[in-house]
Design a protein around this motif. Structure first.
Motif, short mmCIF file in Angstrom:
data_model
loop_
_atom_site.label_atom_id
_atom_site.label_comp_id
_atom_site.label_asym_id
_atom_site.label_seq_id
_atom_site.Cartn_x
_atom_site.Cartn_y
_atom_site.Cartn_z
N PRO A 210 0.84 -1.21 0.00
CA PRO A 210 0.00 0.00 0.00
C PRO A 210 0.87 1.25 0.00
O PRO A 210 1.87 1.33 0.71
CB PRO A 210 -0.78 -0.12 1.32
CG PRO A 210 -0.79 -1.58 1.63
CD PRO A 210 0.52 -2.11 1.13
N LYS A 212 0.38 4.06 1.22
CA LYS A 212 0.40 4.74 2.52
C LYS A 212 1.55 4.20 3.39
O LYS A 212 2.06 4.91 4.26
CB LYS A 212 -0.94 4.58 3.25
CG LYS A 212 -1.30 3.13 3.58
CD LYS A 212 -2.64 3.04 4.29
CE LYS A 212 -2.94 1.57 4.62
NZ LYS A 212 -4.20 1.41 5.35
N THR A 225 -2.90 3.73 -5.42
CA THR A 225 -2.92 3.43 -3.98
C THR A 225 -1.85 2.40 -3.61
O THR A 225 -1.66 2.10 -2.43
CB THR A 225 -4.29 2.90 -3.52
OG1 THR A 225 -4.51 1.60 -4.11
CG2 THR A 225 -5.40 3.85 -3.93
#
Length: 500
Positions: A210, A212, A225
């Motif tokens: 991911p 993030k 993403t």
């Protein structure tokens, strides 16, 4: 019709930029450089690639600790790896960076979309053990006492939704290519190790994380993403650097690689994941994977992660480039672990370089300067030289760098013995004129033979100690590739290697 030169494409692994270069990577690029230079000597058209692997959590973490952006940090560290070309006298033709958005990124994205198009990329939730040192999910069989076998750290349990590569689909094919040596893995012990690993069945592997959790990397082309897994990114360098994205003439000419040089800690990625990717892409497989061991310090792997590294820049500054090249190629077994200590280094330097090679060159050139040398037949010594070349070439063809150097030093020992037998340094004063002339002729023939031996030693040394080889040729007054040699001796004032 003119004959086309045979090509030879050789790569190192690309060095991780979480810290500056250390002696372990110096060993790898020097080994690859010897093979590149040797194959140029054989008349092949060589392309030698190295570079830096710059994405991933370790790099981002190291940059943060240094108070820099990942790009600033990578630019500095990558420049240090580029400096190895000069400091180690490397002959690489190119240097690829995984942060190169013009050459590398387009190829990585092309690879991703091709894998997906072929049904080999899918998304799923996953829970597993993640080793930050390996930057990979690992299994319990990769652990000892709960710690990663390589990095000696406990992995973290991570649950994520990632894209996966269907490596299991190619498990049987990968087993077959290793078993039948379609990809030749050197040494045999590593081949057997990989074969046993693959026979257990290869599992699908996570090919993204991911965004993030991992911002420093190449975004998945159709899903911002997610970030492409650093190994999927890194392995692609072998084709991105030679023009895979546009399928250039260079790509068609040089792929597949003839040799991938790498360390044993990353053999699974190269012997399992990389062939799986190539099968899916429909590309030819590399011909040989040469796997070297670790340089140890007190029996422990020299590693940036473990913090016990030796700086090659400092060793070169103190002892010289060729001295470092010689130690690594002679003292460290090509495919096994080898220990580094300053004591071992200086012992090799004094015995083999200063006393052995350096002393022979000085003795012969001193005698040659005092004697009128003409060109004579070298039939008397040619069998010994031919045998040395045979042993030398056989060793290099088998990646046995230390044995190739032993063949050269056997010739040095032969030359030393020849000097003691023929005694060409003796001053002749009391013999009758006829005998004196015969003895003088015999001396000249002996010195001519010794110069011829030195010329062959310089040729053999060229892939290993290029600077020293050039110095010997210069003092002999001959060129590497211009035979028959006509010697015009010009001895240097300084010894090749000053005794420590």
């Amino acid at each position: 019709m003119a004959n086309k030169k045979r090509k030879f494409y050789i790569t190192t692994s690309i060095a991780y930029t979480n810290a500056p270069p250390h002696l372990g990577f110096a060993l790898e690029v020097i080994q690859a450089d010897v093979l590149a230079r040797y194959n140029r000597f054989l008349g092949k058209e060589v392309f030698f690639l190295t570079g830096t692997d710059e994405h991933g959590t370790k790099v981002a973490r190291a940059a943060k600790e240094a108070g820099k952006t990942p790009k600033e940090f990578c630019d500095e560290i990558s420049a240090r790896f580029k400096d190895l070309k000069e400091i180690l006298n490397l002959s690489n033709d190119d240097f690829i960076r995984t942060t190169d958005k013009k050459r590398h990124w387009p190829a990585v994205k092309k690879v991703w979309l091709k894998l997906k198009e072929n049904g080999d990329i899918y998304k799923k939730k996953y829970k597993g053990l993640y080793c930050s040192g390996c930057e990979a999910f690992i299994t319990k069989k990769d652990l000892k006492n709960g710690k990663c076998l390589i990095h000696q750290i406990e992995p973290k349990t991570i649950e994520e939704e990632n894209y996966f590569f269907r490596l299991s689909k190619y498990s049987e094919r990968i087993e077959k290519i290793i078993e039948k040596e379609i990809i030749k893995i050197i040494p045999e012990s590593r081949k057997n190790e990989m074969l046993n690993f693959v026979k257990q069945g290869l599992e699908d592997i996570s090919f993204s994380r991911p965004r993030k959790n991992l911002k420093w990397g190449i975004p998945v082309p159709d899903d911002n993403t997610q970030t492409i897994y650093c190994w999927a990114d890194a392995l692609t360098n072998y084709i991105s650097a030679i023009g895979y994205f546009k399928e250039t003439k260079e790509f068609k000419k040089y792929w597949p690689a003839d040799v991938h040089c790498l360390g044993k800690d990353i053999q699974k990625f190269h012997c399992a994941i990389w062939p799986g990717m190539l099968f899916s892409l429909g590309l030819a497989l590399p011909k040989t994977i040469f796997i070297h061991g670790f340089i140890t310090v007190g029996g422990q792997k020299m590693s940036k992660s473990l913090g016990n590294v030796t700086d090659p820049f400092e060793l070169v500054k103190k002892y010289g480039t060729d001295a470092l090249r010689y130690f690594l190629l002679r003292e460290i077994p090509p495919t096994e672990d080898g220990d580094f200590t300053y004591q071992k280094f200086e012992e090799r330097y004094n015995s083999d370089l200063a006393k052995g090679l350096g002393n022979l060159v000085a003795r012969v050139l001193t005698m040659a300067e005092r004697t009128k040398i003409q060109e004579y037949s070298h039939l008397a010594i040619e069998p010994e030289i031919d045998q040395s070349w045979e042993n030398y070439k056989k060793a290099l063809d088998e990646f046995k760098f230390n044995e190739a150097l032993m063949a050269i030093w056997d010739l040095i020992s032969f030359a030393d013995g020849y000097i003691e037998r023929e005694r060409p340094w003796e001053v002749i004063t009391v013999l009758p004129t006829k005998e004196k002339n015969q003895r003088t002729l015999k001396q000249r023939v002996a010195i001519s033979n010794l110069l011829f031996i030195l010329g062959n030693i310089a040729q053999m040394l060229q892939p290993f100690l290029p600077e020293t080889s050039e110095k010997i040729f210069k003092q002999l007054g001959i060129k590497f590739d211009k035979k028959p040699w006509k010697f015009k001796v010009e001895r240097a004032n300084k010894p090749l290697f000053q005794r420590i």
